[in-house]
Design an enzyme around this catalytic site. Structure first.
Site, short mmCIF file in Angstrom:
data_model
loop_
_atom_site.label_atom_id
_atom_site.label_comp_id
_atom_site.label_asym_id
_atom_site.label_seq_id
_atom_site.Cartn_x
_atom_site.Cartn_y
_atom_site.Cartn_z
N LYS A 113 19.37 31.33 -51.48
CA LYS A 113 18.20 31.55 -52.35
C LYS A 113 18.18 30.55 -53.51
CE LYS A 113 16.09 35.52 -51.01
NZ LYS A 113 15.83 35.57 -49.65
N LYS A 195 17.02 31.30 -36.61
CA LYS A 195 16.62 32.58 -36.06
C LYS A 195 15.20 32.94 -36.52
CE LYS A 195 19.12 34.76 -39.84
NZ LYS A 195 18.62 35.87 -40.60
N LYS A 198 11.28 36.34 -41.59
CA LYS A 198 10.11 37.00 -42.16
C LYS A 198 9.14 36.01 -42.78
CE LYS A 198 11.47 41.70 -43.10
NZ LYS A 198 12.01 42.65 -44.05
#
Ligand code: TRP
Length: 333
Positions: A113, A195, A198
């Site tokens: 992040k 992968k 969202k």
């Protein structure tokens, strides 16, 4: 006999996708009979990345509708949103005294992040794993059905539980990641890298809300090549990924046929993707349609969450009373 306790949380930012389904939701559904399940929407966690808050309510209700559409029964499990259970915040505060800056800074999700949003490195982001620990320990859960990406957070939760028990007295069990025998599942994205996600690579991620045409389009665009030059070639990773996704939604004999085609250097990826697209539509469309129906009845969804929060607060209240007593904060009793 009391059932064993299970907790899991779903972030409310972004749309739920196939990775969420196979990593977590499917396990929730399987657990609802045999365990005492608390499943919640992690709306406080969502604030760490400063989302548009006018969208919060809509995201929470969508997440709830999609989980019920995927098979969760509000009569069997406790469904609530995190912010409706203030006891979680109190436990988070107590646990923060046992969480060290160094270990929090080393967390993989935190480092990711920071790299992605260097302008928003706030304390909530740093202590994300502590809040997650509070979510779990507030019900003294034994099992946490989560995807592979959450393993490190769970390990931290066990450490924090242990530290609390050691410093103040035995209260918390050490929660374990739960999955049904198989390894924790990671659903690869359709572009051969990483992968399903969202918020990133949306064209290579299949969302439970995608309509049939969009599903077909995304699957047909999945990365392939002209096929192996000779029999028994090694499978490139992006092809292995397509086989892996196929094995989740297609019949075993279908997967077997394309595997044999690959091994004999006779595979037509166009045909394979067409088959995968149809199997995927058959898998996703009933969930999507149920979710759309459920989402229309906002009042019922709110009632489910109100009832869930009451049950969650009852359990949370018992734990927080014990925690206060052990820490020595029960002066007035
Ligand atoms: N961190 C989880 C995720 O990103 C969401 C979550 C928050 C969670 N609190 C939790 C999962 C407690 C399990 C238990 O998906």
């Amino acid at each position: 006999m009391n059932k064993e306790i299970v907790v899991s949380g779903i972030r409310s930012t972004g749309q739920l996708h196939l990775g969420n389904y196979f990593g977590a939701m499917r396990n929730y559904v399987r657990m609802q009979e045999a365990y005492d399940c608390y499943f919640f929407v992690a709306d406080w966690h969502a604030l760490t990345t400063h989302p548009d808050t006018s969208e919060l309510q809509n995201s929470v209700l969508n997440v709830l509708a999609e989980n019920i559409a995927a098979g969760l029964d509000p009569e069997k499990v406790t469904l609530y949103c995190q912010s409706a259970v203030p006891e979680i915040a109190e436990l988070y505060l107590l646990l923060n005294m046992l969480a060290y800056k160094g270990e929090l800074e080393k967390t993989t999700t935190f480092k990711d992040k920071v790299r992605a949003n260097p302008e928003n490195v706030n304390a909530g982001l740093l202590t994300y794993p502590v809040l997650m620990t509070a979510d779990i320990l507030i019900h003294r859960a034994l099992y946490v059905p989560v995807g592979k990406d959450q393993e490190q957070h769970l390990e931290m939760a066990r450490n924090f539980a242990q530290r609390f028990n050691h410093r103040y007295g035995e209260l918390f069990p050490e929660p374990q990641a739960f999955n049904f025998g198989a390894e924790l599942i990671k659903v690869p994205s359709l572009d051969g890298a990483g992968k399903m996600s969202k918020s990133e690579n949306q064209n290579a991620t299949l969302y439970l809300a995608d309509d049939d045409e969009l599903i077909r389009k995304k699957v047909m665009k999945a990365k392939t090549d002209s096929g192996p030059a000779e029999p028994d070639s090694e499978m490139p990773e992006y092809i292995r990924n397509i086989f892996q996704i196929m094995s989740l939604v297609s019949a075993p004999d279908v997967v077997g046929k394309f595997t044999a085609d690959f091994n004999s250097a006779n595979i037509r990826y166009g045909d394979m993707k067409k088959q995968l697209a149809e199997d995927m539509v058959r898998f996703i469309s009933p969930i999507r349609e149920r979710a759309v129906e459920l989402r229309k009845d906002t009042d019922s969804l709110k009632r489910i969450m109100t009832r869930g929060a009451e049950a969650a607060r009852e359990s949370a209240g018992r734990t927080i009373a014990e925690a206060r007593r052990l820490v020595g904060l029960n002066y007035l009793q």
